[in-house]
Design an enzyme around this catalytic site. Structure first.
Site, PDB file in Angstrom:
ATOM      1  N   GLY A 204      -0.061  11.310  -1.043  1.00  0.00           N
ATOM      2  CA  GLY A 204       0.823  10.323  -0.453  1.00  0.00           C
ATOM      3  C   GLY A 204       2.267  10.643  -0.763  1.00  0.00           C
ATOM      4  N   GLY A 206       6.048  10.485  -2.404  1.00  0.00           N
ATOM      5  CA  GLY A 206       6.574  10.276  -3.746  1.00  0.00           C
ATOM      6  C   GLY A 206       7.048   8.849  -3.950  1.00  0.00           C
ATOM      7  CB  VAL A 209       1.347   8.370  -4.482  1.00  0.00           C
ATOM      8  CG1 VAL A 209       0.375   8.887  -5.543  1.00  0.00           C
ATOM      9  CG2 VAL A 209       0.583   7.802  -3.289  1.00  0.00           C
ATOM     10  N   GLY A 210       3.990   8.646  -6.157  1.00  0.00           N
ATOM     11  CA  GLY A 210       4.682   9.187  -7.316  1.00  0.00           C
ATOM     12  C   GLY A 210       5.312   8.113  -8.180  1.00  0.00           C
ATOM     13  CD  GLU A 248       8.114  25.143 -14.351  1.00  0.00           C
ATOM     14  OE1 GLU A 248       8.437  26.341 -14.385  1.00  0.00           O
ATOM     15  OE2 GLU A 248       7.004  24.743 -13.984  1.00  0.00           O
ATOM     16  CB  CYS A 282      11.208  26.929 -10.259  1.00  0.00           C
ATOM     17  SG  CYS A 282       9.697  27.171 -11.201  1.00  0.00           S
TER      18      CYS A 282
END
Length: 481
Positions: A204, A206, A209-210, A248, A282
């Site tokens: 879902g 952010g 759900v996040g 991170e 990254c």
């Protein structure tokens, strides 16, 4: 799991269909390939509740038992490695050979490494000096893992592996750009017989759900990988319940060729780092610092090295680059290339134009040319901001102290590299770099060593025993040896 391209939610070991769906597209073609459920706050509650129900038994299990479960999990992933690799290729565009070798097999290696570590990790140890005392490392609790799209399966493994090894159940929220592999991983969990509640997958936005996971009082720790801005939001949201947070985040890592370096080798390796996974890494080395006296030599070497890279159909074998994972990311990369030119840099490889020669079926994909910018200067946005695409900036320096200042002149500190004919000289320079990981003369990646960032690149470490420790609380027992 009836349909891997249109899965249901995976809550506490059970599959659950949802009517509201979110689309998943193939970035090579722009076409729809599937969908995932749009989870709600109630779904998050159910997943967290299942994890809490599993916590007591799992955290109390013998570490060798947890290790055996992780080994079975890794075996189940290996049995489905071709399907997993095809899924990652289809949803985020990594070429199929790279998907199998890195996106999938590296994730399996992480699980196996954490299983081996669980068997030897000092969950208890006596303090040798002073009155009797014993240190106990216990599972931190229920973990919310929020993962990105660039290395979707590997980043899941880097959180789920050590969390399970430490005794923590996990509620996983995968990226909406590349979520299908997470549900296939849940099917592997079924195949391996993971106890119910140890892993749930809730897809879902952010925003829904996040945020629900980061704020949830039943979640003891959030482990997040993504952009610095999103990580800051997770940290603020999690602060309301004072839960543990591991982050991170972004990077703008510098490779430094010292005056005595093998410049051709340094340039070739740095170009490869900047372009790998279409630059969507990254830890990518995206700034190359070279002695001013050898700058023209470095630019010529970058033109030769960068010119060998091509883009192509990720479903086909070969070492070509795939598309950007989304149209939004493609547009961001192209805008940055144009900005760099506007700022005064010059394109010596690539550029903002759409790549030539793509088959007609790939015309709707999210393609970008791998690009090298010469004439870059420290104050340029393309030098200071994370582009997250295949763009390398070349900068000159006058002496080693100036090189060090340039390398450290960044809001980020995730990775770096140093090149010198004298390894001790390179290591001495690396010790002064403010970054979490430094490659010396192309030193290979070791998944038993920690990775993580300084400054705005994050908090905490992943991989090795340091990654396992992130998922532990430390308790002292006074009066016990």
């Amino acid at each position: 799991m009836r349909d891997p391209r249109n899965p249901g939610l995976y809550l506490g070991g059970r599959w659950s269909d949802r009517t509201d769906r979110l689309p998943v597209d193939d970035p090579a073609t722009g076409e729809r390939i599937g969908s995932v459920p749009a989870a709600t706050g109630d779904d998050v509650d159910a997943a967290v509740g299942a994890a809490r129900g599993a916590f007591d038994g799992w955290s109390a299990a013998d570490p060798a038992e947890r290790a055996a479960v992780l080994d079975r999990f890794a075996d189940a992933m290996t049995a489905r490695e071709t399907e997993l690799a095809h899924t990652v290729t289809a949803e985020m565009g990594a070429p199929r050979d790279f998907s199998l070798r890195v996106q999938v097999r590296l994730a399996v290696d992480v699980l196996r490494a954490q299983a081996a570590l669980a068997r030897t990790f000092p969950f208890e140890e006596a303090i040798p000096d002073g009155p009797p005392a014993r240190v106990v490392r216990e599972a931190a609790g229920v973990v919310a893992a929020i993962t990105p799209w660039n290395y979707p399966l590997y980043q899941i493994a880097a959180k789920v592996g050590p969390a399970l090894a430490a005794g923590c159940p996990v509620v996983l929220k995968p990226s909406g750009v590349a979520p299908l592999n997470a549900f296939l991983l849940a099917a592997c969990a079924d195949d391996a017989g993971l106890p119910p509640g140890l892993l749930s997958v809730v897809s879902g936005s952010g925003r829904v759900v996040g945020e629900a996971l980061a704020a949830h009082p039943g979640v003891d720790m959030v482990s997040f990988t993504g952009s610095t801005g999103a990580g800051q939001h997770v940290m603020r949201t999690a602060a309301g319940t004072v839960k543990r947070v591991a982050l991170e985040l972004g990077g703008k890592s510098a490779a430094v060729a010292l005056p005595d370096a093998d410049l051709a080798a340094a340039v070739e390796a740095t170009v490869a780092s900047a372009f790998t996974n279409t630059g969507q890494t990254c830890t990518a080395l995206t700034r190359l610092l070279v002695p001013a006296a050898r700058y023209d030599e470095a630019v010529a070497a970058a033109v030769r090295a960068g010119g060998r890279y091509t883009v192509g159909d990720p479903a086909q074998p070969g070492d070509h680059l795939g598309p950007c994972a989304s149209a939004a990311q493609r547009d961001t990369v192209v805008d940055y290339i144009r900005l760099g030119v506007k700022e005064g840099a010059r394109v010596v490889v690539g550029g903002p134009e759409t790549p030539d020669g793509l088959p007609a079926g790939l015309a709707g994909g999210h393609w970008v040319r791998p690009t090298v910018l010469a004439g870059a200067e420290a104050g340029m946005r393309v030098v200071r901001e994370e582009i997250f695409g295949p763009v390398l900036c070349l900068l000159p320096y006058e002496d080693e102290e100036a090189a060090l200042r340039l390398a450290n002149d960044s809001d980020f500190g995730l990775s770096g590299a140093v090149w010198s004919q004298d390894p001790d000289r390179a290591a001495a320079f690396a010790r002064r770099m403010r970054t979490g990981r430094v490659e010396i003369n192309g030193g290979a990646f070791n998944l038993n060593a920690p990775t993580g960032g300084y400054k705005q690149s994050g908090l905490g470490r992943e991989l090795g025993r340091w990654g396992l420790e992130e998922f532990c609380e430390t308790k002292t027992l006074q009066g016990v040896r």
